[in-house]
Motif scaffolding. Structure first.
Motif, PDB file in Angstrom:
ATOM      1  N   GLN A 119      -2.117  -3.213   4.011  1.00 51.95           N
ATOM      2  CA  GLN A 119      -2.277  -4.660   3.930  1.00 51.95           C
ATOM      3  C   GLN A 119      -1.902  -5.261   5.289  1.00 51.95           C
ATOM      4  O   GLN A 119      -0.897  -4.846   5.889  1.00 51.95           O
ATOM      5  CB  GLN A 119      -1.382  -5.237   2.834  1.00 51.95           C
ATOM      6  CG  GLN A 119      -1.706  -4.728   1.443  1.00 51.95           C
ATOM      7  CD  GLN A 119      -3.122  -5.091   1.017  1.00 51.95           C
ATOM      8  OE1 GLN A 119      -3.563  -6.222   1.227  1.00 51.95           O
ATOM      9  NE2 GLN A 119      -3.827  -4.137   0.420  1.00 51.95           N
ATOM     10  N   GLU A 134      -2.089 -12.523  10.549  1.00 53.12           N
ATOM     11  CA  GLU A 134      -0.878 -11.970   9.937  1.00 53.12           C
ATOM     12  C   GLU A 134       0.184 -11.647  10.980  1.00 53.12           C
ATOM     13  O   GLU A 134       1.381 -11.828  10.734  1.00 53.12           O
ATOM     14  CB  GLU A 134      -1.211 -10.734   9.108  1.00 53.12           C
ATOM     15  CG  GLU A 134      -1.981 -11.017   7.838  1.00 53.12           C
ATOM     16  CD  GLU A 134      -1.247 -11.966   6.896  1.00 53.12           C
ATOM     17  OE1 GLU A 134       0.003 -11.984   6.901  1.00 53.12           O
ATOM     18  OE2 GLU A 134      -1.934 -12.704   6.164  1.00 53.12           O
ATOM     19  N   GLN A 157      -0.328  -7.758   6.373  1.00 53.45           N
ATOM     20  CA  GLN A 157       1.054  -8.214   6.574  1.00 53.45           C
ATOM     21  C   GLN A 157       2.023  -7.067   6.848  1.00 53.45           C
ATOM     22  O   GLN A 157       3.125  -7.282   7.354  1.00 53.45           O
ATOM     23  CB  GLN A 157       1.532  -9.035   5.373  1.00 53.45           C
ATOM     24  CG  GLN A 157       1.556  -8.311   4.048  1.00 53.45           C
ATOM     25  CD  GLN A 157       0.268  -8.467   3.261  1.00 53.45           C
ATOM     26  OE1 GLN A 157      -0.797  -8.689   3.833  1.00 53.45           O
ATOM     27  NE2 GLN A 157       0.372  -8.361   1.942  1.00 53.45           N
ATOM     28  N   GLU A 158       1.587  -5.828   6.554  1.00 48.84           N
ATOM     29  CA  GLU A 158       2.451  -4.679   6.805  1.00 48.84           C
ATOM     30  C   GLU A 158       2.522  -4.302   8.277  1.00 48.84           C
ATOM     31  O   GLU A 158       3.280  -3.416   8.658  1.00 48.84           O
ATOM     32  CB  GLU A 158       1.973  -3.494   5.963  1.00 48.84           C
ATOM     33  CG  GLU A 158       2.175  -3.713   4.476  1.00 48.84           C
ATOM     34  CD  GLU A 158       1.681  -2.573   3.620  1.00 48.84           C
ATOM     35  OE1 GLU A 158       2.514  -1.979   2.890  1.00 48.84           O
ATOM     36  OE2 GLU A 158       0.470  -2.252   3.680  1.00 48.84           O
ATOM     37  N   PHE A 217      -6.875  -0.675   7.238  1.00 49.55           N
ATOM     38  CA  PHE A 217      -6.317  -1.864   6.609  1.00 49.55           C
ATOM     39  C   PHE A 217      -7.421  -2.692   5.965  1.00 49.55           C
ATOM     40  O   PHE A 217      -8.566  -2.682   6.424  1.00 49.55           O
ATOM     41  CB  PHE A 217      -5.573  -2.714   7.654  1.00 49.55           C
ATOM     42  CG  PHE A 217      -4.183  -2.239   7.934  1.00 49.55           C
ATOM     43  CD1 PHE A 217      -3.080  -2.926   7.458  1.00 49.55           C
ATOM     44  CD2 PHE A 217      -3.968  -1.069   8.661  1.00 49.55           C
ATOM     45  CE1 PHE A 217      -1.793  -2.477   7.697  1.00 49.55           C
ATOM     46  CE2 PHE A 217      -2.688  -0.616   8.911  1.00 49.55           C
ATOM     47  CZ  PHE A 217      -1.595  -1.321   8.422  1.00 49.55           C
ATOM     48  N   GLU A 218      -7.059  -3.414   4.938  1.00 48.50           N
ATOM     49  CA  GLU A 218      -8.006  -4.280   4.240  1.00 48.50           C
ATOM     50  C   GLU A 218      -8.210  -5.562   5.040  1.00 48.50           C
ATOM     51  O   GLU A 218      -7.370  -6.451   5.034  1.00 48.50           O
ATOM     52  CB  GLU A 218      -7.491  -4.605   2.834  1.00 48.50           C
ATOM     53  CG  GLU A 218      -7.384  -3.390   1.923  1.00 48.50           C
ATOM     54  CD  GLU A 218      -7.001  -3.764   0.497  1.00 48.50           C
ATOM     55  OE1 GLU A 218      -7.012  -4.980   0.170  1.00 48.50           O
ATOM     56  OE2 GLU A 218      -6.692  -2.860  -0.291  1.00 48.50           O
ATOM     57  N   THR A 219      -9.331  -5.663   5.747  1.00 50.32           N
ATOM     58  CA  THR A 219      -9.650  -6.834   6.553  1.00 50.32           C
ATOM     59  C   THR A 219     -11.138  -7.153   6.416  1.00 50.32           C
ATOM     60  O   THR A 219     -11.910  -6.379   5.824  1.00 50.32           O
ATOM     61  CB  THR A 219      -9.349  -6.586   8.042  1.00 50.32           C
ATOM     62  OG1 THR A 219     -10.249  -5.585   8.546  1.00 50.32           O
ATOM     63  CG2 THR A 219      -7.907  -6.124   8.240  1.00 50.32           C
TER      64      THR A 219
END
Length: 258
Positions: A224, A29, A226-227, A195-197
């Motif tokens: 997220q 990302e 991308q944030e 973060f969601e990973t």
């Protein structure tokens, strides 16, 4: 005129970025965010299949991307890998993103596991940076960004090796700034919260822990990947030319409250 000036501050057109540990997750990302602002990105990983798939994915989205297959934890491999990347063009931006997590108590952690985490999360940043920075200095400047963590500031049970490595990485950012800022090289860090990973998938599946994260974070949710791109673009661009040795925490406010 104002809009053009503002836009140009974040324009990465003509710049080339190497992002370690970028076959998936946060690294991918960050690479996508830099590419969206005009950078040519070189993805790095040690799994050839995953790396090739990530490069193909970015290319299919219309971005200029290539791959560099090498292990960032070994001195010889880093020297050869970076040298090969440099044969095809300069590295204007380096993102030290590679990292792992091994959740285990300090009483139970083996020295092998301790060394593995520090080698991946901390030593790798030194190895790659010192291979990249001489050419940056020779060209008159560059950008180095390290992926830290909110655990560069705080600890939690079973995260001892990770916390130690990320705290050390925060101080390595400052040490590199002390040595290289005079050469117009800016070295800064991004500190993600939860973060969601893929790395955090086991935590997200634990409803009790996931609920704690949402309740403890003022934003009320997980981040997220991308944030994180906005902070990376800022630190990679002209907009941050007088920002050095700093860490931007992107954590939904978690470190701001008790």
């Amino acid at each position: 005129m104002t809009v053009s000036l503002t836009t140009s501050l974040f324009d990465l057109t003509g710049r080339r970025a190497l992002i370690t540990g970028s076959s998936s997750g946060i690294g991918l990302e960050l690479a996508r965010g830099l590419a969206q602002h005009g950078a040519s990105v070189v993805l790095n990983g040690r799994d050839g299949g995953r790396l090739e798939a990530a490069v193909h994915r970015l290319r299919s989205e219309g971005f200029e991307a290539s791959g560099a297959l090498f292990d960032v934890t070994g001195e010889a491999g880093v020297k050869a890998g970076v040298a090969e990347v440099l044969t095809t063009g300069p590295i204007d931006i380096l993102v030290n993103n590679a990292g792992i997590q091994r959740r285990i108590s300090l009483l139970d952690v083996t020295l092998a596991t301790w060394d593995e985490v520090l080698r991946n999360n901390l030593t790798s940043a030194l190895l790659v940076s010192r291979e990249v920075v001489p050419a940056m200095i020779a060209r008159g400047g560059g950008k180095i960004i390290c992926t830290l963590s909110l655990m560069s500031e705080v600890g939690r049970r079973t995260t001892g090796p990770y916390t130690a490595s990320k705290g050390g990485l925060k101080m390595l950012v400052k040490a590199m700034c002390a040595e290289w800022a005079e050469h117009n090289v800016q070295i800064n860090g991004i500190g993600p919260g939860y973060f969601e990973t893929e790395m955090t998938a086991p935590l997200m599946q634990d409803e009790q822990f996931s609920g704690w994260v949402r309740g403890r974070t003022p934003a009320g949710r997980w981040g997220q990947p991308q944030e994180l791109a906005g902070a990376a673009v800022f630190l990679a661009s002209k907009a941050s030319d007088f920002v050095n040795g700093q860490v931007i925490y992107v954590d939904g406010g978690m470190l701001a409250i008790l």
